[in-house]
Scaffold this motif. Structure first.
Motif, PDB file in Angstrom:
ATOM      1  N   GLU A 157     -16.134   3.592 -11.896  1.00 44.89           N
ATOM      2  CA  GLU A 157     -14.586   3.308 -11.508  1.00 44.89           C
ATOM      3  C   GLU A 157     -14.115   4.645 -10.145  1.00 44.89           C
ATOM      4  O   GLU A 157     -12.395   4.239 -10.597  1.00 44.89           O
ATOM      5  CB  GLU A 157     -14.230   1.853 -12.129  1.00 44.89           C
ATOM      6  N   GLN A 158     -14.956   5.510  -9.764  1.00 44.11           N
ATOM      7  CA  GLN A 158     -13.875   6.551  -9.510  1.00 44.11           C
ATOM      8  C   GLN A 158     -13.525   6.383  -8.040  1.00 44.11           C
ATOM      9  O   GLN A 158     -14.628   6.293  -7.258  1.00 44.11           O
ATOM     10  CB  GLN A 158     -15.341   8.038  -9.405  1.00 44.11           C
ATOM     11  N   PHE A 159     -13.124   5.493  -7.722  1.00 43.99           N
ATOM     12  CA  PHE A 159     -12.561   5.312  -6.372  1.00 43.99           C
ATOM     13  C   PHE A 159     -11.332   6.129  -5.249  1.00 43.99           C
ATOM     14  O   PHE A 159      -9.806   4.527  -5.454  1.00 43.99           O
ATOM     15  CB  PHE A 159     -12.390   3.174  -6.428  1.00 43.99           C
ATOM     16  N   GLU A 160     -11.108   6.608  -5.798  1.00 46.51           N
ATOM     17  CA  GLU A 160     -10.080   7.965  -5.003  1.00 46.51           C
ATOM     18  C   GLU A 160     -10.210   7.623  -3.711  1.00 46.51           C
ATOM     19  O   GLU A 160     -11.717   7.848  -2.614  1.00 46.51           O
ATOM     20  CB  GLU A 160      -9.667   9.118  -5.756  1.00 46.51           C
ATOM     21  N   PRO A 161      -9.308   7.683  -2.966  1.00 48.76           N
ATOM     22  CA  PRO A 161      -9.428   7.706  -1.836  1.00 48.76           C
ATOM     23  C   PRO A 161      -9.347   8.743  -1.235  1.00 48.76           C
ATOM     24  O   PRO A 161      -8.487   9.861  -1.678  1.00 48.76           O
ATOM     25  CB  PRO A 161      -7.658   7.435  -1.206  1.00 48.76           C
ATOM     26  N   ARG A 162     -10.394   8.881   0.143  1.00 52.61           N
ATOM     27  CA  ARG A 162     -10.449  10.175   0.270  1.00 52.61           C
ATOM     28  C   ARG A 162     -10.002  10.508   2.425  1.00 52.61           C
ATOM     29  O   ARG A 162     -10.574   9.234   2.638  1.00 52.61           O
ATOM     30  CB  ARG A 162     -11.975   9.911   0.473  1.00 52.61           C
ATOM     31  N   GLU A 163      -9.360  10.859   2.373  1.00 56.59           N
ATOM     32  CA  GLU A 163      -8.995  10.782   4.217  1.00 56.59           C
ATOM     33  C   GLU A 163      -9.483  11.727   4.557  1.00 56.59           C
ATOM     34  O   GLU A 163     -10.158  12.581   4.857  1.00 56.59           O
ATOM     35  CB  GLU A 163      -7.262  11.344   3.815  1.00 56.59           C
ATOM     36  N   GLY A 164      -9.610  10.951   5.779  1.00 55.99           N
ATOM     37  CA  GLY A 164     -10.516  11.433   7.186  1.00 55.99           C
ATOM     38  C   GLY A 164     -10.619  11.005   8.025  1.00 55.99           C
ATOM     39  O   GLY A 164      -9.525   9.522   8.399  1.00 55.99           O
ATOM     40  N   PRO A 165     -11.259  11.332   9.484  1.00 57.72           N
ATOM     41  CA  PRO A 165     -11.013  10.600  11.257  1.00 57.72           C
ATOM     42  C   PRO A 165     -10.762   9.395  10.860  1.00 57.72           C
ATOM     43  O   PRO A 165     -11.027   9.253  12.137  1.00 57.72           O
ATOM     44  CB  PRO A 165     -12.025  11.562  12.118  1.00 57.72           C
ATOM     45  N   LEU A 166     -11.690   8.755   9.707  1.00 51.49           N
ATOM     46  CA  LEU A 166     -11.699   7.325  10.459  1.00 51.49           C
ATOM     47  C   LEU A 166     -10.790   6.327   9.421  1.00 51.49           C
ATOM     48  O   LEU A 166     -10.475   5.396   9.981  1.00 51.49           O
ATOM     49  CB  LEU A 166     -13.083   6.425   9.738  1.00 51.49           C
ATOM     50  N   CYS A 167      -9.487   6.558   9.257  1.00 52.87           N
ATOM     51  CA  CYS A 167      -8.660   6.438   8.210  1.00 52.87           C
ATOM     52  C   CYS A 167      -7.480   5.118   9.168  1.00 52.87           C
ATOM     53  O   CYS A 167      -7.194   3.965   8.986  1.00 52.87           O
ATOM     54  CB  CYS A 167      -7.307   7.068   7.706  1.00 52.87           C
TER      55      CYS A 167
ATOM     56  N   LEU B 104      -1.722   5.495  -0.205  1.00 57.54           N
ATOM     57  CA  LEU B 104      -1.826   6.472   1.259  1.00 57.54           C
ATOM     58  C   LEU B 104      -1.588   6.298   2.000  1.00 57.54           C
ATOM     59  O   LEU B 104      -0.174   6.737   3.274  1.00 57.54           O
ATOM     60  CB  LEU B 104      -3.180   7.290   1.112  1.00 57.54           C
ATOM     61  N   ARG B 105      -1.279   4.489   2.715  1.00 60.84           N
ATOM     62  CA  ARG B 105      -1.066   4.536   3.858  1.00 60.84           C
ATOM     63  C   ARG B 105      -0.283   3.300   4.146  1.00 60.84           C
ATOM     64  O   ARG B 105       0.373   2.619   4.781  1.00 60.84           O
ATOM     65  CB  ARG B 105      -2.143   3.952   4.633  1.00 60.84           C
ATOM     66  N   LYS B 106       0.159   2.578   2.758  1.00 54.20           N
ATOM     67  CA  LYS B 106       0.389   1.103   2.443  1.00 54.20           C
ATOM     68  C   LYS B 106       2.099   1.921   3.245  1.00 54.20           C
ATOM     69  O   LYS B 106       2.495   0.720   4.391  1.00 54.20           O
ATOM     70  CB  LYS B 106       0.782   1.306   0.743  1.00 54.20           C
ATOM     71  N   HIS B 107       2.796   2.490   2.821  1.00 57.69           N
ATOM     72  CA  HIS B 107       4.117   2.271   3.770  1.00 57.69           C
ATOM     73  C   HIS B 107       4.682   2.779   5.571  1.00 57.69           C
ATOM     74  O   HIS B 107       5.432   1.855   5.404  1.00 57.69           O
ATOM     75  CB  HIS B 107       4.916   3.991   2.577  1.00 57.69           C
ATOM     76  N   LYS B 108       3.079   2.809   5.901  1.00 59.04           N
ATOM     77  CA  LYS B 108       3.418   2.385   6.775  1.00 59.04           C
ATOM     78  C   LYS B 108       3.254   1.517   7.285  1.00 59.04           C
ATOM     79  O   LYS B 108       3.721   0.890   8.344  1.00 59.04           O
ATOM     80  CB  LYS B 108       2.097   3.203   8.020  1.00 59.04           C
ATOM     81  N   PHE B 109       2.647  -0.038   6.333  1.00 63.41           N
ATOM     82  CA  PHE B 109       2.738  -1.755   7.327  1.00 63.41           C
ATOM     83  C   PHE B 109       4.207  -2.060   6.310  1.00 63.41           C
ATOM     84  O   PHE B 109       4.585  -3.361   7.205  1.00 63.41           O
ATOM     85  CB  PHE B 109       1.459  -2.236   6.596  1.00 63.41           C
ATOM     86  N   MET B 110       4.580  -1.142   5.181  1.00 61.79           N
ATOM     87  CA  MET B 110       6.009  -1.495   4.782  1.00 61.79           C
ATOM     88  C   MET B 110       6.619  -1.506   5.556  1.00 61.79           C
ATOM     89  O   MET B 110       7.955  -3.066   5.589  1.00 61.79           O
ATOM     90  CB  MET B 110       6.258  -0.790   3.709  1.00 61.79           C
ATOM     91  N   ARG B 111       6.803  -0.771   6.486  1.00 60.14           N
ATOM     92  CA  ARG B 111       7.790  -0.569   7.819  1.00 60.14           C
ATOM     93  C   ARG B 111       7.478  -1.646   8.510  1.00 60.14           C
ATOM     94  O   ARG B 111       8.888  -2.479   8.935  1.00 60.14           O
ATOM     95  CB  ARG B 111       7.821   0.847   8.227  1.00 60.14           C
TER      96      ARG B 111
END
Length: 381
Positions: free
Chosen positions: A214-224, A235-242
């Motif tokens: 269960e190693q499911f850490e997010p990994r940021e990249g160009p496809l995010c 890592l991105r949740k707040h962007k959509f909370m706004r």
């Protein structure tokens, strides 16, 4: 555990997105690229899926396109129409490039399933041709706009998996592995060997173990920015909370948005200020060096330039000769500058010995510090 190239690739790009897609099974949106690619694949299959080596005509291919056209994902009718017109252009190029040497493929859209030590590996091979040499070529269609460098194709995981599948399913090793980029109508071919396959198996095993633990850490990249799971990723949740809170705008949201905006603005200004301060320091240091000055004045105050010794080194052999007879060498065996300075400032050594130690200095780096003294005029007083 069942894996495919797509799932392994998704895990390699971002373990958290794999969890959302394959474990939590969160829904994803159809995109124009996926619909467009699926429609083209269906037409290419139709071109080769004949009982005898007599392919359909270009007109038949173009007439077949509307029957298999996938409509999902397009923003509006105008965008869909542009993609449809582009698909007709690509099909025409594909037909003209392949009609002369047309032959029935050995395999067409073959679904495979390979049992490995700790997982079942599955996938679909678009096409496999038999070559004049007697060997076989695996061909995978790609709808990328740009060609990748050859080095990327030589490391392509999908082709390695297809090579592994061919050896397992049919018992032979493909002579060529080809990515057919249908938009520019270009092919890039490569091969694989035993070492490559061992690397592929190792990567698959490592992926399986990571998923099991269960190693499911997010990994940021160009496809995010194109990921369907952004609203669920911390890592991105707040962007959509706004976006969700845009209408109500609770006080806490307003406050944090203001704080974030101000912080980013100040950080940008700080960066600009620090860069300009560095430029000005170099100008001032250079002027002082040229003119032999140590203090400069303006109506706002003065700047003093003082030397600061940042690094001192001693010759170890000479120090040993001096301190060993006194039984003090062990105390500074590593020639710790701080310890040596403490020893020089203590009453342990005679002045003559201290002078001898000073003479062992070999490197002395000096930097200069500017001290600012402001006048009342600087504040308008």
């Amino acid at each position: 555990m069942r894996l495919s190239y797509s799932s392994i690739s998704m895990y390699q790009n971002c373990p958290l997105s794999y969890r959302f897609a394959y474990i939590d099974k969160l829904p994803t949106k159809k995109t124009p690229a996926l619909s467009f690619g699926g429609s083209l694949h269906a037409v290419f299959k139709y071109f080769y899926d004949v009982p005898t080596p007599h392919p359909p005509s270009l007109e038949e291919l173009l007439n077949y396109l509307p029957q298999v056209w996938e409509k999902a994902g397009y923003l509006d009718a105008s965008e869909e129409a542009n993609y449809f017109a582009h698909a007709k252009e690509i099909i025409t190029k594909f037909y003209n490039a392949n009609i002369k040497d047309f032959k029935l493929p050995y395999v067409l859209e073959h679904r495979f399933q390979v049992e490995l030590d700790n997982c079942t590996l599955s996938g679909i091979i678009d096409r496999m041709d038999k070559l004049a040499s007697g060997g076989y070529e695996i061909i995978d269609y790609k709808t990328n706009r740009r060609l990748p460098p050859k080095s990327k194709v030589e490391e392509d995981l999908q082709l390695s998996i297809y090579y592994l599948a061919a050896k397992s399913v049919w018992g032979f090793e493909p002579e060529k592995l080809t990515l057919y980029f249908v938009l520019p109508n270009e092919k890039i071919s490569t091969t694989r060997n035993k070492d490559d396959i061992e690397k592929t198996k190792k990567l698959i095993n490592e992926t399986v173990e990571s998923i099991k633990t269960e190693q499911f850490e997010p990994r940021e990249g160009p496809l995010c920015d194109w990921c369907d799971f952004q609203p669920h990723c911390h890592l991105r949740k707040h962007k959509f909370m706004r976006k969700e809170e845009a209408e109500s705008k609770p006080i806490s949201t307003l406050e944090i948005e203001k704080a974030v905006d101000e912080y980013l603005s100040l950080k940008l200004k700080t960066k600009e200020i620090e860069a300009r301060v560095k430029e000005l320091q170099e100008i001032i240091h250079k002027f002082c060096e040229n003119e032999g000055l140590c203090r400069l004045y303006s109506d706002k105050g003065s700047i003093s330039r003082s030397p600061r010794i940042s690094k001192v080194e001693y010759n170890q052999e000479k120090l040993r000769e001096i301190l060993s007879p006194l039984g003090l060498w062990e105390k500074i065996l590593k020639v710790d500058t701080k310890l040596l300075n403490d020893l020089l400032q203590s009453d342990t050594l005679e002045e003559e010995v201290k002078k001898m130690i000073e003479l062992t200095k070999e490197v002395e780096e000096i930097s200069y510090v500017l001290y600012v003294k402001e006048t009342q005029a600087a504040y308008g007083l």
